[in-house]
Design a protein around this motif. Sequence first.
Motif, short mmCIF file in Angstrom:
data_model
loop_
_atom_site.label_atom_id
_atom_site.label_comp_id
_atom_site.label_asym_id
_atom_site.label_seq_id
_atom_site.Cartn_x
_atom_site.Cartn_y
_atom_site.Cartn_z
N GLY A 111 0.82 -1.22 0.00
CA GLY A 111 0.00 0.00 0.00
C GLY A 111 0.85 1.26 0.00
N PRO A 142 11.34 0.94 6.06
CA PRO A 142 12.48 1.87 6.11
C PRO A 142 13.30 1.66 7.38
CG PRO A 142 10.36 3.05 6.26
CD PRO A 142 10.05 1.61 6.22
N ILE A 181 15.25 3.53 10.02
CA ILE A 181 15.38 4.94 10.45
C ILE A 181 16.71 5.10 11.18
CG2 ILE A 181 14.20 6.82 11.64
CD1 ILE A 181 12.49 5.42 9.53
N VAL A 195 -6.24 12.30 4.20
CA VAL A 195 -5.57 12.93 3.06
C VAL A 195 -6.33 12.48 1.81
CG1 VAL A 195 -3.38 13.07 1.84
CG2 VAL A 195 -3.40 12.72 4.31
N LYS A 223 -2.69 11.48 -2.56
CA LYS A 223 -1.99 12.67 -2.12
C LYS A 223 -1.25 12.31 -0.84
CE LYS A 223 -4.38 16.54 -4.19
NZ LYS A 223 -5.59 16.15 -4.90
N GLU A 224 -0.13 13.05 -0.61
CA GLU A 224 0.64 12.81 0.60
C GLU A 224 0.98 14.15 1.24
OE1 GLU A 224 4.23 10.71 -0.35
OE2 GLU A 224 3.24 8.76 -0.42
N GLU A 225 1.08 14.19 2.55
CA GLU A 225 1.61 15.37 3.24
C GLU A 225 2.94 14.93 3.85
OE1 GLU A 225 -2.79 16.69 4.74
OE2 GLU A 225 -1.09 17.27 5.99
N VAL A 226 3.97 15.74 3.64
CA VAL A 226 5.31 15.37 4.12
C VAL A 226 5.85 16.49 4.99
CG1 VAL A 226 7.68 14.79 3.43
CG2 VAL A 226 5.75 14.04 2.02
N ILE A 227 6.50 16.13 6.11
CA ILE A 227 7.24 17.10 6.93
C ILE A 227 8.69 16.66 6.91
CG2 ILE A 227 7.71 17.72 9.32
CD1 ILE A 227 4.80 18.13 9.75
N SER A 228 9.55 17.57 6.46
CA SER A 228 10.97 17.22 6.34
C SER A 228 11.80 18.19 7.19
CB SER A 228 11.40 17.32 4.87
OG SER A 228 12.75 16.92 4.75
N ILE A 270 6.12 3.47 12.08
CA ILE A 270 4.70 3.83 11.87
C ILE A 270 4.25 4.55 13.13
CG2 ILE A 270 2.36 3.01 11.49
CD1 ILE A 270 3.40 0.74 9.87
N LEU A 271 4.04 5.89 12.98
CA LEU A 271 3.74 6.72 14.15
C LEU A 271 2.27 6.62 14.55
CD1 LEU A 271 5.70 9.90 12.95
CD2 LEU A 271 6.54 8.06 14.45
N SER A 286 -5.56 5.59 7.02
CA SER A 286 -4.66 6.74 7.13
C SER A 286 -3.42 6.32 7.90
CB SER A 286 -5.37 7.86 7.92
OG SER A 286 -5.88 8.82 7.05
N LEU A 287 -2.25 6.56 7.32
CA LEU A 287 -1.00 6.19 8.01
C LEU A 287 -0.11 7.41 8.16
CD1 LEU A 287 0.14 2.77 6.43
CD2 LEU A 287 -0.62 3.17 8.76
N LEU A 288 0.57 7.50 9.29
CA LEU A 288 1.58 8.55 9.52
C LEU A 288 2.87 7.80 9.83
CD1 LEU A 288 1.56 11.71 9.93
CD2 LEU A 288 1.49 11.25 12.36
N TYR A 289 3.88 7.93 8.93
CA TYR A 289 5.08 7.11 9.15
C TYR A 289 6.34 7.90 8.81
CZ TYR A 289 5.16 6.50 4.04
OH TYR A 289 5.21 6.72 2.68
N LEU A 290 7.49 7.37 9.23
CA LEU A 290 8.79 7.99 8.93
C LEU A 290 9.36 7.29 7.70
CD1 LEU A 290 10.45 8.26 12.49
CD2 LEU A 290 9.44 10.10 11.15
N ASP A 291 9.77 8.07 6.69
CA ASP A 291 10.38 7.41 5.52
C ASP A 291 11.87 7.22 5.76
OD1 ASP A 291 10.65 10.32 3.27
OD2 ASP A 291 11.74 9.75 5.06
N ASN A 331 11.82 11.70 7.16
CA ASN A 331 10.73 12.65 6.98
C ASN A 331 9.43 12.02 7.47
OD1 ASN A 331 12.44 14.45 5.60
ND2 ASN A 331 12.24 13.21 3.75
N VAL A 332 8.52 12.88 7.93
CA VAL A 332 7.21 12.38 8.38
C VAL A 332 6.28 12.43 7.18
CG1 VAL A 332 5.30 12.78 9.95
CG2 VAL A 332 7.64 13.34 10.67
N VAL A 333 5.64 11.31 6.85
CA VAL A 333 4.74 11.26 5.70
C VAL A 333 3.35 10.86 6.18
CG1 VAL A 333 4.30 10.24 3.42
CG2 VAL A 333 6.66 10.53 4.23
N LYS A 334 2.35 11.61 5.75
CA LYS A 334 0.96 11.25 6.08
C LYS A 334 0.26 10.92 4.77
CE LYS A 334 -3.31 13.10 7.99
NZ LYS A 334 -3.99 14.29 8.50
N THR A 335 -0.30 9.72 4.70
CA THR A 335 -0.93 9.33 3.44
C THR A 335 -2.13 8.43 3.73
OG1 THR A 335 -0.51 8.37 1.26
CG2 THR A 335 0.50 7.27 3.14
N ASP A 336 -3.04 8.35 2.79
CA ASP A 336 -4.18 7.43 2.91
C ASP A 336 -3.95 6.28 1.95
OD1 ASP A 336 -7.35 9.08 3.63
OD2 ASP A 336 -5.49 8.82 4.75
N VAL A 337 -3.88 5.05 2.50
CA VAL A 337 -3.69 3.89 1.62
C VAL A 337 -5.08 3.37 1.26
CG1 VAL A 337 -2.58 1.66 1.38
CG2 VAL A 337 -1.59 3.38 2.90
#
Lengths: 219, 114
Positions: free
Chosen positions: A35, A42, A44, A65, A69-74, B29-30, B88-93, B97-103
């Motif tokens: 998915g 990953p 970390i 979201v 689409k994705e929201e990213v915080i870097s 996975i946060l 909805s997932l909030l995870y570290l790539d 980086n923090v990524v929020k996405t809907d699978v």
Amino acid sequence: QGVGSACPSCGSPALALQAERTLMLELAKQQILKGLHLTSRPRITHPPPQAALTRALRRLQSGTVASMKEEVISFATITDTSTSTCSSMLTFQLSTLQYRHLYHSRLWLYVLPTPPSGTLHLRIFQWVPGRRRRGSFALLAEHQINSPGWHALILPSSGLRGEQSGILKLQLDCRTLEDNSTAATGQLRQHLDTAGHHRPFLELKIQAYEPGAGRTRRR
Amino acid sequence: TPTCELENPLCCRRNYYVDFQELGWRDWILQPEGYQLNYCSGKCPPHLAGSPGIAASFHSAVFNLLKANNPWPAGSSCCVPTARRPLSLLYLDRNGNVVKTDVPDMVVEACGCS
């Protein structure tokens, strides 16, 4: 359903509970990685500090979201603060923006109280690598800041282009009118706090589309 | 759609919660802490063919065809997901980086007979 009973769908003997649990956990891993379009989870190596993470997560809009689409915080790594944080180079590691359309980007900075007279003039440049390691700075945005605290500075999404490797470098240049008069003495004041949980970060919104989708759209 | 009970042999949705702690994935996975890995299970006798639990008109069309042609079709119908929802997932790539996405289509909401 425990040993001895048969699977109601296919009739094969049901798995022992522990074996079923192991199988289901493996299926869950595969389903999540698929998915997220990842081949493996990953690793970390440098997780962001918890305090910075907590603060940044408040910026992410709650709720779901939109699909694809994705929201990213870097979070930035700071290099070359030289004399003052006002001439920091912020480096971001973004998984390449290739095959993705960036449609919203903001740089979050923590501004320290400036002298009562001071409006902080802030310019943000992007380091654009050139051939044979020569590169240049392209002006991305200019902002006037009148109050201390967190500021979300809008950046032109079209201008932001990560290098092929996914590295994005932003050079800051900020000063107050007062600085212009004291610049000669070299005492540039610290106007930004870029340490600890005041670490600058980029907030991006990305439309993830598959390679070649552009062609489909044109057709 | 009925949720599977032990004695229910017919097509139903089996709820199955997976905790990311148990996967050893809570470090990247946060949010959330886990999710429903539901799946469909159970028998689909002929009179249930095409009864996906939420689109009865399709079921009645199939049922009329069955009655008009032959009461006992050769093929059998299977218990399959008929409605799913995103997760909805909030995870570290890999870069932290923090990524929020809907699978999409991650959680089975309803099961029915094909």
